[in-house]
Design an enzyme around this catalytic site. Structure first.
Site, PDB file in Angstrom:
ATOM      1  CG  ASP A  17      -1.617   1.247   1.474  1.00 52.78           C
ATOM      2  OD1 ASP A  17      -2.356   1.660   0.572  1.00 52.78           O
ATOM      3  OD2 ASP A  17      -1.428   1.865   2.547  1.00 52.78           O
ATOM      4  CG  ASP A  19      -1.449   7.707   0.255  1.00 52.28           C
ATOM      5  OD1 ASP A  19      -0.477   8.447   0.070  1.00 52.28           O
ATOM      6  OD2 ASP A  19      -2.353   7.513  -0.588  1.00 52.28           O
ATOM      7  CD  GLU A 312       9.510   8.935  29.163  1.00 53.15           C
ATOM      8  OE1 GLU A 312      10.057   8.515  30.196  1.00 53.15           O
ATOM      9  OE2 GLU A 312       8.315   8.785  28.909  1.00 53.15           O
TER      10      GLU A 312
HETATM   11  N1  RBF Z   1       7.607   1.599  28.778  1.00 50.59           N
HETATM   12  C1  RBF Z   1       6.720   0.731  28.219  1.00 50.59           C
HETATM   13  O1  RBF Z   1       5.556   0.756  28.572  1.00 50.59           O
HETATM   14  N2  RBF Z   1       7.100  -0.170  27.253  1.00 50.59           N
HETATM   15  C2  RBF Z   1       8.380  -0.255  26.811  1.00 50.59           C
HETATM   16  O2  RBF Z   1       8.666  -1.101  25.943  1.00 50.59           O
HETATM   17  C3  RBF Z   1       9.355   0.621  27.399  1.00 50.59           C
HETATM   18  N3  RBF Z   1      10.656   0.575  27.016  1.00 50.59           N
HETATM   19  C4  RBF Z   1      11.569   1.419  27.563  1.00 50.59           C
HETATM   20  C5  RBF Z   1      12.904   1.364  27.143  1.00 50.59           C
HETATM   21  C6  RBF Z   1      13.875   2.229  27.661  1.00 50.59           C
HETATM   22  C7  RBF Z   1      15.284   2.112  27.189  1.00 50.59           C
HETATM   23  C8  RBF Z   1      13.487   3.192  28.639  1.00 50.59           C
HETATM   24  C9  RBF Z   1      14.505   4.143  29.216  1.00 50.59           C
HETATM   25  C10 RBF Z   1      12.168   3.252  29.068  1.00 50.59           C
HETATM   26  C11 RBF Z   1      11.186   2.379  28.551  1.00 50.59           C
HETATM   27  N4  RBF Z   1       9.840   2.412  28.983  1.00 50.59           N
HETATM   28  C12 RBF Z   1       8.915   1.564  28.403  1.00 50.59           C
HETATM   29  C13 RBF Z   1       9.423   3.307  30.098  1.00 50.59           C
HETATM   30  C14 RBF Z   1       9.064   4.694  29.699  1.00 50.59           C
HETATM   31  O3  RBF Z   1       9.927   5.241  28.746  1.00 50.59           O
HETATM   32  C15 RBF Z   1       9.010   5.683  30.851  1.00 50.59           C
HETATM   33  O4  RBF Z   1      10.136   5.538  31.643  1.00 50.59           O
HETATM   34  C16 RBF Z   1       7.752   5.625  31.604  1.00 50.59           C
HETATM   35  O5  RBF Z   1       6.699   5.933  30.741  1.00 50.59           O
HETATM   36  C17 RBF Z   1       7.718   6.599  32.770  1.00 50.59           C
HETATM   37  O6  RBF Z   1       7.602   7.924  32.319  1.00 50.59           O
HETATM   38 MG    MG Z   2      10.782  11.093  33.276  1.00 52.89          MG
END
Ligand code: RBF
Ligand code: MG
Ligand code: ADP
Length: 387
Positions: A17, A19, A312
């Site tokens: 596909d 778009d 993040e």
């Molecule tokens: N939060 C999730 O729900 N699922 C994920 O797969 C996930 N992977 C992350 C991987 C890394 C390297 C980091 C640093 C954080 C991850 N988080 C994940 C947590 C998220 O980024 C965050 O820390 C929380 O949402 C708290 O604000």
């Molecule tokens: Mg934070």
């Protein structure tokens, strides 16, 4: 012990596909509708997008005319917005993994075709801005070449006919629900790559649902595997992003024991829709400190069910203090995995994040990735004064 994953089904061609699957058209759709609706004193609400993805232009126009009570017929409204779209076509970006997929299949001689609800001439204009695409497709079928568009299977059946291949030997890659429905109705194998967030549960009829084209494993379908994964990670075209560190959800260090800096996402909405959620790594330059290894999550962090997509980064260094307001510049060089929603416990999420950290730390020692530590983008003017 060798683990051989069972094949889903052998296919001999791939029907794509356009778009939302190969091209990031969604951003343009909302930009155009925003402007078009202002003329009628209405404000485009992004939440309507799910009603129009995968539809033919006239069907999409009908949805907007009805929902926003536009005093025009769907045809009149379409006539009005069509030139606004045409103006933007030269600027539609390929989605991450689109060029990689096309080049890979082409270099292995896998038959490829394009099947889109857009009229054929629009398809050709849109792909003309992407080098090597047109020549890659053995057949291109547009919505104006069949009596009914997707979700009707006709477009896909027409492609199979032109390729001279049995529908059951075709693999369809689609971002929208109408497209997946059409592919299954044509009795083809279908991989869904939803272009809208948090939609994967709607794609139960697809044979597989993936987060982005980066996560496609063609060998599951008997096609040649990508060779660019190195030790479980995928090098990506470097990506630069930066801005001041802002106060975020406040869970990083407190709930997870893992501090993650939040980057302001205002001004990055395009970049954010363009980049698939998932775990990436690279280098981070912090204006008053220095340059550090970095692993980051981008996405909705489903475990916490965030309502906004966030970036993040976890700077792999022990800081004794917060650094809100400092300029943070990131050079992202590799992709580790898609974002995972089904962690049963917080502990398993934390364990996975630490595993990501080790993967990133080790990878960043390899010349392939360590060389980006010298990327001038990491040294914002502030950092240059402070080092
Ligand atoms: N939060 C999730 O729900 N699922 C994920 O797969 C996930 N992977 C992350 C991987 C890394 C390297 C980091 C640093 C954080 C991850 N988080 C994940 C947590 C998220 O980024 C965050 O820390 C929380 O949402 C708290 O604000
Ligand atoms: Mg934070
Ligand atoms: P919030 O989510 O409200 O920002 P957190 O508890 O997640 O709160 O704390 C994150 C803050 O901690 C960052 O904004 C940053 O200033 C700081 N910080 C300290 N060490 C690190 C690190 N190694 N990586 C990222 N941020 C860090």
């Amino acid at each position: 012990m060798s683990l051989v994953k069972p094949l889903k089904k052998l296919v001999s061609c791939v029907i794509l596909d356009l778009d939302g699957t190969l091209l990031n058209t969604d951003g343009i759709v909302s930009d155009v509708l925003k402007v078009a609706l202002v003329n009628y004193g209405k404000q485009w609400d992004g939440r309507e997008t799910h009603k129009i993805v995968g539809k033919t232009p006239v069907e999409a126009a009908a949805v907007v005319v009805e929902d926003y009570e536009i005093p025009l017929t769907k045809e009149e409204f379409l006539t009005q917005i069509t030139p606004m779209f045409s103006e933007r076509w030269s600027n539609i970006k390929a989605l991450p993994g689109a060029n990689r997929l096309i080049n890979h299949l082409k270099s292995h001689g896998v038959l490829m075709a394009l099947a889109s609800n857009s009229p054929k001439s629009n398809i050709e204009t849109k792909i003309s801005y992407h080098q090597g695409w047109k020549e890659s497709f053995f057949a291109i079928v547009g919505g104006d070449e069949v009596t009914a568009g997707k979700p009707n299977p006709e477009i896909f059946l027409e492609v199979a006919k032109r390729l001279g291949i049995n529908p059951s030997n075709c693999l369809v890659i689609e971002d929208s629900l109408p497209g997946v429905t059409a592919g299954k109705a044509a009795e083809m194998e279908v991989v869904a790559v939803p272009s809208l967030p948090k939609q994967s549960h709607l794609f139960t009829s697809a044979d597989e649902v993936i987060n982005s084209l980066l996560d496609l494993h063609p060998e599951k379908w008997g096609l040649p595997a990508f060779q660019d994964w190195v030790a479980g990670i995928l090098p990506i075209e470097t990506w630069h992003i930066g801005g001041p560190v802002v106060r975020g959800f406040g869970r990083g260090s407190k709930v997870l024991g893992i501090p993650t800096a939040n980057l302001s996402t205002t001004g990055y909405s395009d970049l954010l829709t363009e980049y698939p959620s998932g775990v990436y790594f690279g280098w981070a330059g912090l204006s008053n400190h220095g340059i550090y290894k970095m692993v980051m999550s981008i996405g909705w962090n489903p475990y916490f069910n965030n309502t906004e997509k966030t970036i993040e980064p976890w700077l792999l260094h022990d800081f004794s203090e917060d650094f809100y307001g400092e300029e943070l510049h990131l050079v992202i060089v590799g992709y580790i995995r898609p974002e995972v929603a089904n962690f049963s416990t917080l502990e398993s999420l934390i364990a996975k994040i630490h595993e990501d950290r080790r993967v990133a730390e080790n990878a960043l020692e390899l010349p392939l990735y360590s060389k980006y530590r010298d990327d001038p983008y990491l040294k914002s003017p502030l950092l240059q004064n402070n080092l």
